[in-house]
Design a protein around this motif. Structure first.
Motif, PDB file in Angstrom:
ATOM      1  N   ASP A 182      45.589  49.095  43.184  1.00 44.33           N
ATOM      2  CA  ASP A 182      46.730  48.239  42.844  1.00 44.33           C
ATOM      3  C   ASP A 182      48.027  49.033  42.704  1.00 44.33           C
ATOM      4  O   ASP A 182      48.061  50.242  42.944  1.00 44.33           O
ATOM      5  CB  ASP A 182      46.420  47.449  41.571  1.00 44.33           C
ATOM      6  N   ASN A 222      47.866  52.108  38.612  1.00 45.33           N
ATOM      7  CA  ASN A 222      46.483  52.252  38.173  1.00 45.33           C
ATOM      8  C   ASN A 222      46.400  53.346  37.113  1.00 45.33           C
ATOM      9  O   ASN A 222      46.998  54.426  37.278  1.00 45.33           O
ATOM     10  CB  ASN A 222      45.592  52.621  39.354  1.00 45.33           C
ATOM     11  N   ARG A 269      42.586  47.747  39.664  1.00 40.36           N
ATOM     12  CA  ARG A 269      41.176  47.751  40.065  1.00 40.36           C
ATOM     13  C   ARG A 269      40.820  49.120  40.640  1.00 40.36           C
ATOM     14  O   ARG A 269      41.664  49.800  41.211  1.00 40.36           O
ATOM     15  CB  ARG A 269      40.923  46.662  41.109  1.00 40.36           C
ATOM     16  N   ASN A 307      38.719  52.069  32.426  1.00 40.93           N
ATOM     17  CA  ASN A 307      39.685  51.600  33.415  1.00 40.93           C
ATOM     18  C   ASN A 307      40.750  50.764  32.719  1.00 40.93           C
ATOM     19  O   ASN A 307      40.507  49.625  32.333  1.00 40.93           O
ATOM     20  CB  ASN A 307      38.975  50.788  34.502  1.00 40.93           C
ATOM     21  N   GLU A 317      32.546  48.960  41.129  1.00 36.90           N
ATOM     22  CA  GLU A 317      33.884  48.378  41.210  1.00 36.90           C
ATOM     23  C   GLU A 317      34.291  47.899  39.827  1.00 36.90           C
ATOM     24  O   GLU A 317      33.598  47.062  39.217  1.00 36.90           O
ATOM     25  CB  GLU A 317      33.907  47.245  42.234  1.00 36.90           C
ATOM     26  N   GLU A 343      37.104  46.365  37.041  1.00 38.86           N
ATOM     27  CA  GLU A 343      38.301  45.611  36.709  1.00 38.86           C
ATOM     28  C   GLU A 343      38.937  46.236  35.477  1.00 38.86           C
ATOM     29  O   GLU A 343      38.286  46.997  34.748  1.00 38.86           O
ATOM     30  CB  GLU A 343      37.944  44.146  36.426  1.00 38.86           C
ATOM     31  N   ARG A 362      37.603  51.514  42.590  1.00 36.61           N
ATOM     32  CA  ARG A 362      36.316  51.541  43.297  1.00 36.61           C
ATOM     33  C   ARG A 362      35.769  52.970  43.307  1.00 36.61           C
ATOM     34  O   ARG A 362      36.417  53.894  43.805  1.00 36.61           O
ATOM     35  CB  ARG A 362      36.493  51.037  44.733  1.00 36.61           C
TER      36      ARG A 362
END
Length: 344
Positions: free
Chosen positions: A253, A256, A177, A173, A232, A234, A179
């Motif tokens: 966000d 991404n 953020r 990632n 989830e 970060e 999910r």
């Protein structure tokens, strides 16, 4: 985008492991059959540092590593709610794809950040070797030994319907953020997959809207949720996702970015398992039930429950395509036979 209708707080979290880094990741995930969150795994990547600075810095970093070839830009209006999906009658999609310069797509994403009704904007997974030739060397995930396909996905607040991929995936990632709602392969019947040969990303997707599930139309989805888990991420985190696990993905966000690494546990000459599924649909689905059951017994014997037992009573030199593991030469002969048979 906000929280989905599903109460994510009630879902168990995906297992996390510590101490995994690009130097030991393959030893840490070989043979693992459940998803794992790798906290901080790629936090040292220069791309992650750029993303933490600002969306603009992230965009500039991507453009610095962009090779200049047009990318696939996907555009949907605000009414989609960011959900990548079909048109209402499943005859098309709720977005359009255009070949565009990356700079134009990124500027569109950044410009839409403060709009009241954000349109859907994203670039689907694109191989870094083709579009971002210097990115892999600057952001080394440590999985070169398995020769993965490395791809970048980028977009605004987009949510991708639940689907599965055949290969394993180390998903880093980079920015924003993210999910993941994860479900094991065995939940396929409870996820109501759509058409096999026509899907928004090329792979069949669940028809259930995870933000607003219609339990009257899809009642078995409640059972799927009983087996779901939540990951989830970060910026700087990674997710190891074993092949065939279903995953619904939400980008939360302004900009991404996800850097995926796909690899398979079997040799490429074995072909894509989806080909076998399509061939089985062609050859078996229309048979009477008693014949389908007979073929199921054959598949269990030769494939799913085989091990070494299916050929242990045959002299090794006479096992042919039952040899384990299948050699390159035997695989090529079998492939040629199948291609010839399909021409009839």
């Amino acid at each position: 985008m906000g929280q989905p209708f599903i109460e994510t707080a009630g879902l168990p979290s995906t297992d996390e492991v510590e101490g995994v880094n690009p130097g030991n990741v393959l030893a840490s995930v070989v043979g693992v059959t459940r998803p794992l969150i790798l906290r901080g795994y790629c936090g040292h990547f220069p791309s992650v540092r750029a993303g933490r600075e600002s969306p603009r810095a992230m965009a500039d970093y991507l453009l610095d590593h962009y090779g200049g070839r047009p990318v696939n830009g996907c555009y949907g209006d605000a009414s989609t709610g960011g959900r990548v999906f079909y048109s209402e009658d499943l005859s098309g999609f709720n977005f359009q794809t255009h070949r565009v310069d990356l700079r134009a797509l990124l500027e569109d994403i950044l410009a839409s950040a403060d709009t009241a009704a954000m349109p859907m904007r994203y670039m689907p997974s694109s191989e870094v070797s083709h579009w971002f030739p210097a990115f892999a060397d600057a952001n080394d995930a440590g999985v070169g030994e398995v020769s993965p396909i490395g791809s970048l996905w980028l977009g605004n607040r987009v949510r991708v319907a639940a689907h599965y991929d055949f290969p394993n995936n180390l998903a880093c990632n980079i920015a924003g953020r993210r999910r993941f709602t994860l479900l094991p392969p065995e939940e396929i019947a409870n996820l109501y997959p759509g058409p096999l040969e026509f899907a928004p990303g090329g792979q069949e997707v669940s028809l259930v809207d995870f933000h607003n599930p219609d339990f009257e139309r899809f009642p078995r989805f409640r059972e799927a949720l009983a087996h779901a888990q939540l990951a989830e991420l970060e910026p700087g985190d990674a997710l190891f996702l074993p092949g065939m696990w279903w995953h619904h993905v939400e980008s939360l966000d302004t900009l991404n970015v996800l850097y995926t690494h796909w690899w398979r546990d079997s040799e490429a000459f074995m072909g894509r398992p989806t080909n076998a599924l399509f061939h089985a649909i062609l050859g078996l689905r229309n048979l009477p039930e008693h014949q389908r059951k007979a073929w199921k017994a054959l598949f269990d014997y030769y494939i799913f429950d085989a091990g070494d037992g299916a050929a242990e009573h045959i002299e090794p030199d006479a096992r042919g395509i039952l040899q384990q593991p299948l050699s390159v030469e035997a695989a090529m002969r079998l492939r040629a036979k199948l291609q010839n048979d399909l021409k009839r």
